[in-house]
Design a protein around this motif. Structure first.
Motif, PDB file in Angstrom:
ATOM      1  N   PRO A 205       0.733  -1.280   0.090  1.00  0.00           N
ATOM      2  CA  PRO A 205      -0.029  -0.018   0.040  1.00  0.00           C
ATOM      3  C   PRO A 205       0.635   1.220  -0.090  1.00  0.00           C
ATOM      4  O   PRO A 205       2.182   1.343   0.122  1.00  0.00           O
ATOM      5  CB  PRO A 205      -0.627  -0.041   1.358  1.00  0.00           C
ATOM      6  N   ASP A 206       0.049   2.312  -0.232  1.00  0.00           N
ATOM      7  CA  ASP A 206       0.868   3.580  -0.185  1.00  0.00           C
ATOM      8  C   ASP A 206       1.388   3.912   1.131  1.00  0.00           C
ATOM      9  O   ASP A 206       2.339   4.558   1.564  1.00  0.00           O
ATOM     10  CB  ASP A 206      -0.034   4.763  -0.442  1.00  0.00           C
ATOM     11  N   ILE A 207       0.623   3.649   2.382  1.00  0.00           N
ATOM     12  CA  ILE A 207       0.707   3.838   3.627  1.00  0.00           C
ATOM     13  C   ILE A 207       0.341   2.376   4.400  1.00  0.00           C
ATOM     14  O   ILE A 207      -0.697   2.088   4.347  1.00  0.00           O
ATOM     15  CB  ILE A 207      -0.291   4.981   4.350  1.00  0.00           C
ATOM     16  N   LEU A 208       1.536   2.076   5.216  1.00  0.00           N
ATOM     17  CA  LEU A 208       1.166   0.754   5.835  1.00  0.00           C
ATOM     18  C   LEU A 208       1.001   1.164   7.370  1.00  0.00           C
ATOM     19  O   LEU A 208       2.062   1.813   7.993  1.00  0.00           O
ATOM     20  CB  LEU A 208       2.110  -0.321   5.617  1.00  0.00           C
ATOM     21  N   MET A 209       0.159   0.642   8.070  1.00  0.00           N
ATOM     22  CA  MET A 209       0.101   0.890   9.540  1.00  0.00           C
ATOM     23  C   MET A 209       0.126  -0.284  10.160  1.00  0.00           C
ATOM     24  O   MET A 209      -0.845  -1.253  10.204  1.00  0.00           O
ATOM     25  CB  MET A 209      -1.253   1.682   9.727  1.00  0.00           C
TER      26      MET A 209
END
Length: 285
Positions: A205-209
């Motif tokens: 993903p663009d942003i992994l949390m």
């Protein structure tokens, strides 16, 4: 919204252990981060907790008087101000660690950034696709792990063919073997956590949390998890990691944000923030 019935990555109190941690090697140097992808502007998160301590005879008398006035509210209602005016900018390619003691507001902040918890005031701007570790909202405990791999992959935006193509790699990464054909409600918390991690990182993903993911699993799985995060970082995806392990934060994150009682205490290079955090913990002992 269906969730697995095992505990989510509940925060584990590792502060005392961290005091003995030897300084970890910092994350590998990277080129200057790119354009902003997450902008948190004066975020506040408040929520209400219903119920409280055991009622005494005096309390019951008060409750009766309140009920005589109005039946609109039953039981104690407490407002929790979990996040208090947090602001920051995260850029494309950064890996950001969130540290703080239990109840500091780290996980709440992460969920607010992911859009899973509404903010009471302030604004979160996100540029790109986000994936909170485990795609918990998409998984169904009554279904097999195999079916949940398909559901989770689709939730991440993969096509059915792409999920089938990556299926064997996901199962191998999770290390659950033939259990993939059993319902997820039969899994231990560790097995479910490993499968959630494997699914959520199947698509970059663009942003992994990630919330306490690396606290689950054996040493081999933690090593694979770190390698996967490094792979995502290498592709310039932005990573947010909530962890009590200061060594993990130093090793995997370029930058750290220290949260205490819902407020930002410090934001800067991970080694500097972690050192200040360790010193603060020592003073509390």
């Amino acid at each position: 919204m269906a969730e697995t019935d095992d505990r989510d990555f509940d925060e584990i109190d590792h502060e005392a252990d961290d005091l003995e941690d030897a300084p970890a090697e910092p994350a590998h140097p990277r080129s200057l981060a790119g354009a902003p992808v997450v902008v948190a502007d004066d975020i506040h998160v408040r929520y209400r907790v219903f119920g409280g301590r055991k009622s005494t005879a005096r309390d019951m008398g008060r409750i009766r008087r309140l009920l005589n006035r109005s039946r609109a509210h039953v039981g104690a209602v407490t407002e929790v101000h979990a996040v208090r005016g947090v602001s920051f900018v995260a850029r494309h390619g950064e890996s950001v660690g969130l540290i703080g003691t239990n109840g500091a507001g780290k996980s709440t902040l992460l969920r607010a950034i992911a859009g899973l918890m509404p903010t009471s005031s302030g604004t979160v701007y996100v540029g790109g696709s986000t994936a909170l570790l485990g795609v918990n909202a998409a998984l169904v405990p009554a279904l097999t792990g195999a079916k949940n791999v398909m559901i989770g992959g689709l939730a991440l935006g993969l096509t059915p063919d792409e999920v089938r193509e990556r299926f064997d790699d996901i199962v191998e990464f999770a290390g659950i073997g033939d259990f993939i054909n059993l319902p997820m409600k039969a899994y231990s918390s560790g097995m479910a956590a490993r499968l959630r991690f494997a699914i959520s990182t199947a698509a970059v993903p663009d942003i992994l949390m990630i919330d306490e993911a690396l606290a689950t699993g054996d040493a081999a799985f933690r090593t694979r998890s770190r390698q996967k995060i490094e792979e995502i970082r290498a592709h310039a995806g932005t990573v947010f990691l909530v962890s009590h392990s200061t060594q993990t934060i130093e090793r995997l994150c370029d930058r750290a944000i220290w949260i205490d009682q819902g407020e930002m205490v410090m934001d800067g290079p991970s080694a500097e923030v972690v050192e200040q955090y360790r010193q603060a913990l020592k003073k509390k002992l």
